[in-house]
Design a protein around this motif. Structure first.
Motif, PDB file in Angstrom:
ATOM      1  N   ALA A 117      14.297   7.142  -0.932  1.00 28.91           N
ATOM      2  CA  ALA A 117      14.993   7.602  -2.133  1.00 28.91           C
ATOM      3  C   ALA A 117      15.657   8.962  -1.921  1.00 28.91           C
ATOM      4  O   ALA A 117      16.474   9.386  -2.726  1.00 28.91           O
ATOM      5  CB  ALA A 117      14.012   7.688  -3.307  1.00 28.91           C
ATOM      6  N   GLY A 118      15.320   9.655  -0.868  1.00 27.76           N
ATOM      7  CA  GLY A 118      15.908  10.956  -0.557  1.00 27.76           C
ATOM      8  C   GLY A 118      15.590  11.344   0.866  1.00 27.76           C
ATOM      9  O   GLY A 118      14.705  10.766   1.518  1.00 27.76           O
ATOM     10  N   ARG A 119      16.290  12.330   1.400  1.00 28.94           N
ATOM     11  CA  ARG A 119      16.129  12.716   2.801  1.00 28.94           C
ATOM     12  C   ARG A 119      14.717  13.190   3.125  1.00 28.94           C
ATOM     13  O   ARG A 119      14.239  13.021   4.241  1.00 28.94           O
ATOM     14  CB  ARG A 119      17.110  13.838   3.146  1.00 28.94           C
ATOM     15  N   TYR A 192      11.755   3.625  -1.343  1.00 28.52           N
ATOM     16  CA  TYR A 192      10.604   4.352  -0.817  1.00 28.52           C
ATOM     17  C   TYR A 192      10.588   5.729  -1.460  1.00 28.52           C
ATOM     18  O   TYR A 192      11.505   6.527  -1.278  1.00 28.52           O
ATOM     19  CB  TYR A 192      10.711   4.449   0.708  1.00 28.52           C
ATOM     20  N   ARG A 193       9.529   5.996  -2.225  1.00 36.78           N
ATOM     21  CA  ARG A 193       9.457   7.196  -3.048  1.00 36.78           C
ATOM     22  C   ARG A 193       8.361   8.135  -2.547  1.00 36.78           C
ATOM     23  O   ARG A 193       7.527   7.733  -1.725  1.00 36.78           O
ATOM     24  CB  ARG A 193       9.148   6.787  -4.495  1.00 36.78           C
ATOM     25  N   PRO A 194       8.339   9.361  -3.038  1.00 40.34           N
ATOM     26  CA  PRO A 194       7.224  10.254  -2.685  1.00 40.34           C
ATOM     27  C   PRO A 194       5.896   9.658  -3.146  1.00 40.34           C
ATOM     28  O   PRO A 194       5.832   8.910  -4.128  1.00 40.34           O
ATOM     29  CB  PRO A 194       7.547  11.540  -3.451  1.00 40.34           C
ATOM     30  N   ARG A 195       4.828   9.953  -2.442  1.00 38.88           N
ATOM     31  CA  ARG A 195       3.503   9.506  -2.836  1.00 38.88           C
ATOM     32  C   ARG A 195       3.204   9.930  -4.271  1.00 38.88           C
ATOM     33  O   ARG A 195       3.636  10.990  -4.717  1.00 38.88           O
ATOM     34  CB  ARG A 195       2.438  10.111  -1.926  1.00 38.88           C
ATOM     35  N   ALA A 196       2.408   9.120  -4.964  1.00 39.51           N
ATOM     36  CA  ALA A 196       1.993   9.471  -6.320  1.00 39.51           C
ATOM     37  C   ALA A 196       0.899  10.522  -6.312  1.00 39.51           C
ATOM     38  O   ALA A 196       0.576  11.106  -7.351  1.00 39.51           O
ATOM     39  CB  ALA A 196       1.520   8.219  -7.065  1.00 39.51           C
ATOM     40  N   GLY A 197       0.314  10.770  -5.155  1.00 37.99           N
ATOM     41  CA  GLY A 197      -0.744  11.767  -5.038  1.00 37.99           C
ATOM     42  C   GLY A 197      -1.380  11.698  -3.675  1.00 37.99           C
ATOM     43  O   GLY A 197      -1.241  10.713  -2.953  1.00 37.99           O
ATOM     44  N   GLY A 198      -2.073  12.755  -3.306  1.00 37.54           N
ATOM     45  CA  GLY A 198      -2.760  12.780  -2.019  1.00 37.54           C
ATOM     46  C   GLY A 198      -1.810  12.975  -0.856  1.00 37.54           C
ATOM     47  O   GLY A 198      -0.622  13.237  -1.026  1.00 37.54           O
ATOM     48  N   ARG A 199      -2.339  12.815   0.354  1.00 39.31           N
ATOM     49  CA  ARG A 199      -1.567  13.010   1.571  1.00 39.31           C
ATOM     50  C   ARG A 199      -1.749  11.828   2.501  1.00 39.31           C
ATOM     51  O   ARG A 199      -2.860  11.316   2.652  1.00 39.31           O
ATOM     52  CB  ARG A 199      -2.015  14.293   2.279  1.00 39.31           C
ATOM     53  N   SER A 200      -0.665  11.399   3.122  1.00 37.51           N
ATOM     54  CA  SER A 200      -0.712  10.266   4.034  1.00 37.51           C
ATOM     55  C   SER A 200      -1.545  10.577   5.266  1.00 37.51           C
ATOM     56  O   SER A 200      -1.438  11.659   5.844  1.00 37.51           O
ATOM     57  CB  SER A 200       0.705   9.865   4.459  1.00 37.51           C
TER      58      SER A 200
END
Length: 223
Positions: A117-119, A192-200
């Motif tokens: 969804a963004g760079r 594909y968006r930023p995570r809703a929370g936490g870290r990958s």
């Protein structure tokens, strides 16, 4: 859509992201959270939102997914990352492909292809790793551009592939085995968006990405 579909959500410390995922599941899709040894409130949050919870103490993405498939009861099963980066609203489209096929005929496995969804949504190292693995798959005759972070297929057939990897190489082995068995694969673009929370645990660091690429490359050599 009247067909009930179990949605396997492999989870390791996803208490923060899970509510957004569970809230977004369409009607007819039942959450099956596989808690892969979380140290946060993942299991409690999942139950609070009405999900069925299964524990898999053996650490590994593949172990969690395999346990989810074994525990599912529906004919069709979806597997979805539990971090909120992928919109569950695409699931009915993937299910329809498996049930009805497309203009070219039958579809055995419907997959999501991530479109950022963004760079800054996907770190450079994650983009590079994914591109390298997808290129490897295409050289092996698997017509994909992503490593299937969301997918829908028939439960019995997925289990019948005999995927052995229980770590990060699971999705790559699954795709290789499916293509080798003559399955028809179809990709659908999904935001594909930023995570809703936490870290990958994978794309959240260069080290995590390199570990995933290494594990998947080793699976490709063995398969």
């Amino acid at each position: 859509m009247t067909t009930n579909v179990d949605v396997v959500l492999p989870c390791l410390d996803e208490a923060e992201a899970l509510p957004a995922v569970l809230r977004g599941l369409p009607t007819g899709f039942t959450a099956l959270v596989v808690d892969n040894g979380s140290t946060d409130d993942t299991a409690a949050v999942a139950r609070e939102w009405g999900a069925r919870v299964v524990a898999e103490p053996r650490r590994g993405y593949g172990a969690a997914v395999h346990t989810g498939l074994e525990s599912a009861t529906s004919e069709l099963v979806a597997v979805l990352d539990a971090d909120g980066s992928l919109d569950p609203a695409v699931l009915p489209t993937l299910v329809s492909l498996v049930l009805d096929g497309d203009a070219d005929g039958r579809v055995d496995l419907a997959l999501g292809r991530r479109i950022a969804a963004g760079r800054h949504v996907q770190p450079w190292h994650a983009r590079a790793g994914n591109a390298a693995l997808a290129a490897l798959l295409r050289r092996r005759g698997v017509p994909v551009h992503d490593i299937a972070p969301i997918r829908v297929g028939r439960r019995d057939r997925l289990l019948g592939l005999g995927v052995r990897d229980r770590a990060l190489g699971y999705p790559l082995e699954l795709l290789l085995r499916a293509a080798s068995d003559g399955w028809c694969l179809r990709e659908v673009d999904i935001e594909y968006r930023p995570r809703a929370g936490g870290r990958s645990k994978v794309s959240g660091s260069v080290r995590g990405t390199l570990r995933a690429v290494r594990d998947m490359s080793m699976v490709a050599i063995r398969t």
